[in-house]
Design an enzyme around this catalytic site. Structure first.
Site, mmCIF file in Angstrom:
data_model
loop_
_atom_site.group_PDB
_atom_site.id
_atom_site.type_symbol
_atom_site.label_atom_id
_atom_site.label_comp_id
_atom_site.label_asym_id
_atom_site.label_seq_id
_atom_site.Cartn_x
_atom_site.Cartn_y
_atom_site.Cartn_z
ATOM 1 N N ARG A 123 -54.235 -57.526 64.159
ATOM 2 C CA ARG A 123 -54.652 -58.518 63.464
ATOM 3 C C ARG A 123 -55.817 -59.901 63.632
ATOM 4 O O ARG A 123 -57.038 -59.438 63.146
ATOM 5 C CB ARG A 123 -53.126 -59.161 62.665
ATOM 6 C CG ARG A 123 -53.377 -60.110 60.861
ATOM 7 C CD ARG A 123 -52.162 -60.104 60.704
ATOM 8 N NE ARG A 123 -51.738 -61.940 61.641
ATOM 9 C CZ ARG A 123 -50.525 -62.773 60.916
ATOM 10 N NH1 ARG A 123 -50.121 -61.991 59.753
ATOM 11 N NH2 ARG A 123 -50.523 -63.439 61.654
ATOM 12 N N LYS A 174 -48.188 -74.020 56.324
ATOM 13 C CA LYS A 174 -48.984 -72.938 54.687
ATOM 14 C C LYS A 174 -49.317 -72.691 53.374
ATOM 15 O O LYS A 174 -47.654 -72.060 53.243
ATOM 16 C CB LYS A 174 -49.507 -71.360 55.247
ATOM 17 C CG LYS A 174 -48.890 -70.553 56.102
ATOM 18 C CD LYS A 174 -49.268 -69.411 56.774
ATOM 19 C CE LYS A 174 -48.467 -69.075 57.176
ATOM 20 N NZ LYS A 174 -48.909 -67.126 57.745
ATOM 21 N N MET A 188 -44.484 -60.878 30.891
ATOM 22 C CA MET A 188 -44.528 -61.820 31.471
ATOM 23 C C MET A 188 -44.276 -63.477 31.734
ATOM 24 O O MET A 188 -44.362 -64.170 32.188
ATOM 25 C CB MET A 188 -45.915 -62.258 30.939
ATOM 26 C CG MET A 188 -46.524 -63.658 31.086
ATOM 27 S SD MET A 188 -48.616 -63.380 30.401
ATOM 28 C CE MET A 188 -49.494 -61.802 31.523
ATOM 29 N N TYR A 241 -40.156 -54.184 26.472
ATOM 30 C CA TYR A 241 -41.514 -53.067 26.331
ATOM 31 C C TYR A 241 -40.338 -51.497 26.893
ATOM 32 O O TYR A 241 -40.017 -52.038 27.796
ATOM 33 C CB TYR A 241 -42.123 -53.582 27.515
ATOM 34 C CG TYR A 241 -42.939 -55.042 26.678
ATOM 35 C CD1 TYR A 241 -43.760 -54.801 25.772
ATOM 36 C CD2 TYR A 241 -43.314 -56.691 27.728
ATOM 37 C CE1 TYR A 241 -45.473 -55.872 25.521
ATOM 38 C CE2 TYR A 241 -44.043 -57.174 26.581
ATOM 39 C CZ TYR A 241 -44.733 -56.956 25.906
ATOM 40 O OH TYR A 241 -45.461 -58.064 25.151
#
Length: 370
Positions: free
Chosen positions: A140, A41, A309, A261
């Protein structure tokens, strides 16, 4: 730009199909005589299901697990007609006919999914194959014991659903001594007894290395195939991935200079820094700022300042001034540091590191292990 092919990448990910094959063989030997399937998956945990699935099929794997119907269609043409593709999340309403026509196996997780599959079977006048999931304590997915008992007591159910196997999922398989494991096994056995003809599956990667009682008829390894040790008592698996990032720029900064940053990092002395072309948009966790590292020639290059980013900055102080230049690559995953190492530094789990690696990484497939 239309029609132009861009062939350069700021990061590159090498995926060792030979190591995946070797990990599968090791797992299959360990769980025999139970069947060893493969969970592919999330695009084989981010590594590329269309390459991984046929490699596993060549090793003898015949049962593959995806999460969504779309994932089943994405990989189906890479596998032989003898392969079964199981859809773990089951089907959204309205997808039943497409699933049946393609020959996939839905996991029936809730009464509504069961009823819609049975309704299609009645319309077609034949039993349709499926997998039944029961909830043994994880809360679940899966039918509770009462719903499972109601199905078992319904004489029409076996005429409408050809039950390939019954399954559940372990919540604490990566903690071998956890009492929940034995409790879930006992719960599963009691529900399974309602369907005596059905095969059974409970073990994921971690469960494969609990006692053989958890192997049942079919084991469903996922993360162990891709190089992560399945719990503290599991064996070391062969590493599968190597990740490198390109140096975009190297600069000298004076003591007191802020970096990145927020200027979170302030150079304590004169520092030589390299900016790498990988960031959180590529899946490299922002939480590694000030905690993680790149590596080169056995030297750890700490990440300084925040992960941006599209880039991050590392300290080259451990290297000679001419050891690296703009355009060179440094290592982020591989012999230098494992998925588990990076996950520890990022405060997460190896699954998340692996599945987040983005499409901007150049992916290549190699066969270094025979």
């Amino acid at each position: 730009m239309s029609g132009r092919t861009i062939t350069t990448f700021s990061s590159r990910l090498a995926i060792d199909l030979g190591a995946i094959r070797a990990n599968y063989r090791s797992l299959a030997r360990h769980v025999a005589p139970a069947e060893c399937g493969a969970v592919i998956k999330a695009d084989a945990y981010g590594l590329g299901a269309r390459a991984v699935a046929p490699a596993l099929h060549a090793e003898g794997c015949r049962t593959f697990f995806v999460a969504q119907l779309r994932e089943a269609f994405d990989v189906a043409d890479t596998l032989g007609a003898d392969a079964a593709i199981v859809i773990l999340n089951g089907l959204d309403p309205g997808c039943e006919a497409a699933c049946a026509e393609a020959g996939f196996l839905p996991v029936l997780n809730a009464p509504g999914q069961v009823e819609r599959w049975r309704r299609l079977a009645r319309a077609k006048g034949t039993a349709l194959p499926a997998v039944l999931q029961v909830d043994s304590g994880m809360s679940r997915l899966g039918l509770d014991a009462a719903a499972a008992a109601a199905l078992a007591a319904d004489p029409a159910f076996p005429r409408e659903v050809a039950l390939r196997f019954i399954m559940t999922h372990l919540a604490c398989a990566d903690t071998p001594g956890h009492a929940a494991n034995a409790a879930q096994l006992a719960s599963f056995r009691s529900i399974r007894a309602l369907f005596p003809e059905a095969r059974a599956s409970i073990a994921n990667s971690g469960g494969a290395f609990l006692s053989p009682a958890y192997h049942c008829d079919l084991v469903r390894p996922g993360i162990a195939l891709f190089g992560v040790q399945p719990g503290p008592d599991g064996p070391a698996m062969r590493p599968v991935v190597r990740l490198e990032a390109r140096i975009l720029q190297i600069r000298e900064v004076e003591a007191g200079s802020g970096v990145g940053y927020g200027l979170d990092h302030v150079a304590p002395t004169r520092q030589r820094l390299a900016t790498l072309g990988i960031g959180y948009a590529d899946g490299w966790p922002r939480s590694l700022g000030g905690a993680g590292a790149a590596w080169h020639a056995g030297a750890r290059l700490p990440i300084v300042g925040r992960v941006s980013m599209d880039s991050l900055t590392v300290d080259l102080s451990a290297l000679a001034p001419d050891a690296l230049a703009k355009g060179d690559f440094v290592a982020l995953l591989g012999p230098c540091q494992s998925l588990a190492d990076v996950a520890r530094d990022a405060g997460t789990i190896p699954y998340e590191i692996l599945t987040r690696l983005g499409s901007r990484c150049e992916r290549t497939f190699v066969e270094t292990v025979q």
